[in-house]
Design a protein around this motif. Structure first.
Motif, PDB file in Angstrom:
ATOM      1  N   LYS A 149       0.820  -1.225   0.000  1.00 34.49           N
ATOM      2  CA  LYS A 149       0.000   0.000   0.000  1.00 34.49           C
ATOM      3  C   LYS A 149       0.853   1.274   0.000  1.00 34.49           C
ATOM      4  O   LYS A 149       0.348   2.371   0.057  1.00 34.49           O
ATOM      5  N   HIS A 150       2.164   1.106  -0.053  1.00 36.57           N
ATOM      6  CA  HIS A 150       3.013   2.273   0.125  1.00 36.57           C
ATOM      7  C   HIS A 150       3.588   2.775  -1.191  1.00 36.57           C
ATOM      8  O   HIS A 150       3.680   2.040  -2.161  1.00 36.57           O
ATOM      9  N   VAL A 151       3.984   4.041  -1.168  1.00 36.03           N
ATOM     10  CA  VAL A 151       4.544   4.633  -2.379  1.00 36.03           C
ATOM     11  C   VAL A 151       6.061   4.561  -2.311  1.00 36.03           C
ATOM     12  O   VAL A 151       6.655   4.863  -1.281  1.00 36.03           O
ATOM     13  N   ILE A 152       6.682   4.148  -3.401  1.00 35.14           N
ATOM     14  CA  ILE A 152       8.141   4.255  -3.516  1.00 35.14           C
ATOM     15  C   ILE A 152       8.380   5.514  -4.354  1.00 35.14           C
ATOM     16  O   ILE A 152       8.025   5.535  -5.545  1.00 35.14           O
ATOM     17  N   PRO A 153       8.946   6.541  -3.753  1.00 40.47           N
ATOM     18  CA  PRO A 153       9.079   7.810  -4.482  1.00 40.47           C
ATOM     19  C   PRO A 153      10.248   7.782  -5.466  1.00 40.47           C
ATOM     20  O   PRO A 153      11.250   8.463  -5.287  1.00 40.47           O
ATOM     21  N   LEU A 154      10.085   6.990  -6.508  1.00 38.55           N
ATOM     22  CA  LEU A 154      11.150   6.820  -7.499  1.00 38.55           C
ATOM     23  C   LEU A 154      11.521   8.169  -8.123  1.00 38.55           C
ATOM     24  O   LEU A 154      12.692   8.426  -8.420  1.00 38.55           O
ATOM     25  N   GLY A 155      10.503   9.022  -8.315  1.00 35.69           N
ATOM     26  CA  GLY A 155      10.743  10.352  -8.889  1.00 35.69           C
ATOM     27  C   GLY A 155      11.749  11.133  -8.045  1.00 35.69           C
ATOM     28  O   GLY A 155      12.768  11.613  -8.552  1.00 35.69           O
TER      29      GLY A 155
ATOM     30  N   LEU B 128       0.981  17.170  -0.828  1.00 37.97           N
ATOM     31  CA  LEU B 128       0.561  16.639   0.459  1.00 37.97           C
ATOM     32  C   LEU B 128       1.254  15.291   0.604  1.00 37.97           C
ATOM     33  O   LEU B 128       1.038  14.380  -0.198  1.00 37.97           O
ATOM     34  N   LEU B 129       2.130  15.212   1.603  1.00 35.67           N
ATOM     35  CA  LEU B 129       2.798  13.923   1.862  1.00 35.67           C
ATOM     36  C   LEU B 129       2.021  13.230   2.962  1.00 35.67           C
ATOM     37  O   LEU B 129       1.781  13.829   4.016  1.00 35.67           O
ATOM     38  N   VAL B 130       1.614  12.006   2.715  1.00 32.08           N
ATOM     39  CA  VAL B 130       0.857  11.286   3.741  1.00 32.08           C
ATOM     40  C   VAL B 130       1.677  10.084   4.200  1.00 32.08           C
ATOM     41  O   VAL B 130       2.044   9.222   3.387  1.00 32.08           O
ATOM     42  N   TYR B 131       1.973  10.045   5.504  1.00 32.61           N
ATOM     43  CA  TYR B 131       2.722   8.930   6.093  1.00 32.61           C
ATOM     44  C   TYR B 131       1.811   8.158   7.024  1.00 32.61           C
ATOM     45  O   TYR B 131       0.997   8.757   7.737  1.00 32.61           O
ATOM     46  N   GLU B 132       1.984   6.856   7.037  1.00 32.51           N
ATOM     47  CA  GLU B 132       1.266   6.055   8.021  1.00 32.51           C
ATOM     48  C   GLU B 132       2.225   5.724   9.163  1.00 32.51           C
ATOM     49  O   GLU B 132       3.404   5.425   8.922  1.00 32.51           O
ATOM     50  N   VAL B 133       1.724   5.801  10.381  1.00 31.79           N
ATOM     51  CA  VAL B 133       2.550   5.465  11.537  1.00 31.79           C
ATOM     52  C   VAL B 133       2.447   3.955  11.745  1.00 31.79           C
ATOM     53  O   VAL B 133       1.361   3.431  11.989  1.00 31.79           O
ATOM     54  N   VAL B 134       3.577   3.273  11.574  1.00 31.17           N
ATOM     55  CA  VAL B 134       3.517   1.800  11.597  1.00 31.17           C
ATOM     56  C   VAL B 134       4.106   1.183  12.860  1.00 31.17           C
ATOM     57  O   VAL B 134       3.982  -0.020  13.070  1.00 31.17           O
ATOM     58  N   GLY B 135       4.761   1.978  13.666  1.00 32.82           N
ATOM     59  CA  GLY B 135       5.381   1.337  14.838  1.00 32.82           C
ATOM     60  C   GLY B 135       5.103   2.075  16.118  1.00 32.82           C
ATOM     61  O   GLY B 135       4.501   3.114  16.139  1.00 32.82           O
TER      62      GLY B 135
ATOM     63  N   GLY C 203      11.897   4.551  10.663  1.00 32.36           N
ATOM     64  CA  GLY C 203      11.320   3.240  10.361  1.00 32.36           C
ATOM     65  C   GLY C 203       9.876   3.135  10.813  1.00 32.36           C
ATOM     66  O   GLY C 203       9.155   2.218  10.433  1.00 32.36           O
ATOM     67  N   LYS C 204       9.416   4.115  11.614  1.00 29.13           N
ATOM     68  CA  LYS C 204       8.036   4.083  12.099  1.00 29.13           C
ATOM     69  C   LYS C 204       7.078   4.758  11.137  1.00 29.13           C
ATOM     70  O   LYS C 204       5.873   4.798  11.376  1.00 29.13           O
ATOM     71  N   LEU C 205       7.629   5.371  10.089  1.00 35.21           N
ATOM     72  CA  LEU C 205       6.770   6.084   9.141  1.00 35.21           C
ATOM     73  C   LEU C 205       6.864   5.455   7.768  1.00 35.21           C
ATOM     74  O   LEU C 205       7.958   5.250   7.240  1.00 35.21           O
ATOM     75  N   TRP C 206       5.713   5.151   7.187  1.00 34.54           N
ATOM     76  CA  TRP C 206       5.683   4.639   5.820  1.00 34.54           C
ATOM     77  C   TRP C 206       5.033   5.676   4.934  1.00 34.54           C
ATOM     78  O   TRP C 206       3.949   6.163   5.244  1.00 34.54           O
ATOM     79  N   LEU C 207       5.694   5.988   3.816  1.00 34.66           N
ATOM     80  CA  LEU C 207       5.101   6.960   2.888  1.00 34.66           C
ATOM     81  C   LEU C 207       3.919   6.309   2.175  1.00 34.66           C
ATOM     82  O   LEU C 207       4.074   5.336   1.449  1.00 34.66           O
ATOM     83  N   ASN C 208       2.743   6.859   2.417  1.00 34.40           N
ATOM     84  CA  ASN C 208       1.531   6.280   1.824  1.00 34.40           C
ATOM     85  C   ASN C 208       1.172   6.935   0.495  1.00 34.40           C
ATOM     86  O   ASN C 208       0.732   6.264  -0.427  1.00 34.40           O
ATOM     87  N   GLU C 209       1.309   8.255   0.464  1.00 34.57           N
ATOM     88  CA  GLU C 209       0.906   8.983  -0.738  1.00 34.57           C
ATOM     89  C   GLU C 209       1.778  10.212  -0.941  1.00 34.57           C
ATOM     90  O   GLU C 209       2.170  10.852   0.034  1.00 34.57           O
TER      91      GLU C 209
END
Ligand SMILES: C[S@@+](CC[C@H](N)C(=O)[O-])C[C@H]1O[C@@H](n2cnc3c(N)ncnc32)[C@H](O)[C@@H]1O
Length: 518
Positions: free
Chosen positions: A259-265, A511-518, A478-484
């Protein structure tokens, strides 16, 4: 393998029938449904049988018009072409080829007639065709001989001198035939230092789409980290061959893993910056083929993800002379940037939420719509808090309320001061403060909660400070995953016809959206 697929005696028989369907022009979707095969399967089969990843077997190409009708050069940082463009020999037949509007804009903005354009990811020759149509010389190559064959067909049309646009501007205009060959973008040793006027190229997006049947050196077979390492060689060579003061435009898109974005750009921008380039522009290219209704809408809400709807076109520049930063830095800096807590007015629920990563919101209730989209998607309206960066003059005192409420679902950080030409020290301070706020507040956000950061690029001393990219570089916990990575645009802003001089007008935010995963 699906049941339908199993009805065929041999795999070979199925492949032959699918290739016949393709030759008749049957769309991939229909083939997929009829024979129970995936899009990837069809793509692989075609790449294997044709040596090149094409979406349609074209019979012949008749040139109806040489130039697009009513063409106007782009003035802002958001480029959006409803039609991909079908003038001259352009067509969408080569999978993943770029809209000819992109090289046309880049070539017109950053080169003059007779100058030399380089495209080291030639594909089916879109840049080469545009160079020919605009009176520029062009060297283009590709790792795949079959793509070059296709490109050679595509540049094979007649242009008379008087059919070049802007014929009155220069006396010694010529029509140049592009030089096309097989080659590897990582090795430009046949080109001299400082010999190219413009680079305009469109690499594979790591291994999202394969362009060949795994030809040695095809970068579309490298996974992200390896791909970036190989692209570092391309960037280094690009820097060497480009003339100082000239530009290098590269189109690249992000990708999703789970579900996460890899910001290749953003990652590729870093690769070119590391090679010595400066960022002159960061253009957002909108994609129009995103489905936003019915099934997609329902799933976007259910699984809380957005459809990727932008690509990035960073326009790098090889600086003329290295200028020490301290000389260029504005010395006087009266503005202080401070974060304050803000209560967002939350009124009605929106009828519809945005479902792609490009949000075009009406000017009149821009902020409200933005807030509602963020809050409706990422919190339950109560469990959120907002921190806003505002600027204050030196003499003004301000109180910064630190919000330490536990168990939040969403922390939303906004920074409207960025639209007022902040100084470099403002920006460094803002980035540092943001990182501190995130570190401090992270323990107060529930697992599964979100961090949303509204930010925008700014221009300083003629170059772009790509703040969304810098923020992504900075927030590596490591507790933040880039979602969008969402692009936000105020409706109507982009249509403004006001002239912007030598630079594009920055009309998008992020708008950078991060999910808190840890
Ligand atoms: C996105 S496509 C370019 C499409 C092109 N802009 C067009 O409009 O047709 C990327 C191209 O890079 C080529 N390629 C992959 N690895 C390469 C390498 N090492 N050197 C040169 N070309 C390469 C692929 O064969 C593919 O044609």
């Amino acid at each position: 393998m699906s049941n339908k697929k199993l009805n065929f005696k041999t795999e070979k028989e199925l492949e032959e029938i699918i290739l016949q369907e393709k030759a008749r022009g049957t769309p991939d979707l229909e083939i997929g449904q009829k024979y129970g095969v995936t899009f990837r399967y069809i793509e692989r089969l075609i790449t294997r049988s044709q040596g090149v990843n094409i979406s349609a077997f074209k019979v012949s190409k008749k040139v109806k018009k040489l130039h697009p009708k009513d063409f106007k050069e782009e003035q802002t940082t958001v480029w959006s072409f409803k039609q991909r463009g079908n003038w001259a020999t352009h067509s969408g037949e080569y999978r993943g080829n770029w809209s000819p509007y992109i090289p046309r804009n880049v070539i017109l903005k950053y080169s003059k007639p007779d100058e030399l354009v380089l495209d080291y990811f030639c594909g089916a020759g879109t840049t080469a065709v545009e160079s020919k149509l605009l009176g520029r010389r062009c060297i283009a190559f590709d790792i795949n001989d079959k793509a070059i064959e296709l490109a050679k067909k595509n540049v094979n049309f007649t242009v008379e001198l008087q059919q070049l646009p802007f014929i009155d501007e220069k006396s010694h205009l010529k029509v140049y035939e592009p030089e096309l060959s097989v080659g590897d973008a990582r090795d430009l040793s046949f080109l001299q230092d400082n010999s190219i006027d413009l680079i305009c190229a469109h690499p594979p997006y790591a291994n999202i789409i394969h362009y060949t049947d795994s030809k040695g050196g095809d970068l579309s077979f490298f996974d992200i980290d390896e791909f970036l390492k190989e692209m570092a060689k391309v960037a280094k060579e690009s820097f060497r061959v480009l003339k100082p003061g000239r530009q290098c435009a590269i189109l690249i898109g992000d990708t999703r893993r789970k579900k996460h974005v890899i910001p290749l750009g953003f990652k590729l921008i870093n690769v070119y910056l590391d090679a010595g380039f400066k960022l002159r522009e960061l253009v957002i290219k909108r994609q129009h083929n995103c489905k936003t209704t019915g099934f997609w809408y329902a799933n976007s809400i259910k699984y809380n993800f957005l459809l990727l709807a932008q690509e990035y076109l960073p326009i790098f520049e090889k600086p003329k002379l290295p200028v020490p930063l301290s000389v260029r830095e504005r010395l006087v800096d009266y503005d202080l940037v401070t974060p304050t807590s803000e209560k967002l007015p939350v009124t009605r629920k929106l009828d519809e939420l945005e479902t792609t990563t490009v949000w075009i919101l009406p000017e009149k209730d821009f902020e409200e719509r933005l807030n509602k989209n963020v809050i409706d998607r990422y919190s339950n309206e109560k469990g959120f808090s907002t921190i806003t960066f505002v600027s204050h003059s030196k003499n003004e005192t301000n109180s910064t309320e630190r919000n330490r409420q536990k168990g939040k679902e969403l922390l939303f950080i906004k920074s409207p001061f960025l639209s007022n030409n902040p100084s470099r020290s403002n920006i460094e301070h803002y980035l540092k403060e943001t990182k501190e706020i995130v570190n401090r507040e992270l323990p107060n956000i529930n697992k599964g909660g979100f961090l949303a950061i509204q930010t925008q690029d700014v221009r300083i001393d003629g170059y772009i400070e790509p703040l969304a990219k810098r923020m992504v570089d900075l927030l590596t916990s490591g507790k933040l995953w880039l979602n969008e990575v969402v692009i936000i645009i105020q409706e109507g802003k982009n249509l403004s016809s006001e002239s912007t001089g030598e630079y594009l007008k920055i009309t998008h935010q992020y708008l950078l959206v991060y999910e808190v995963v840890g």
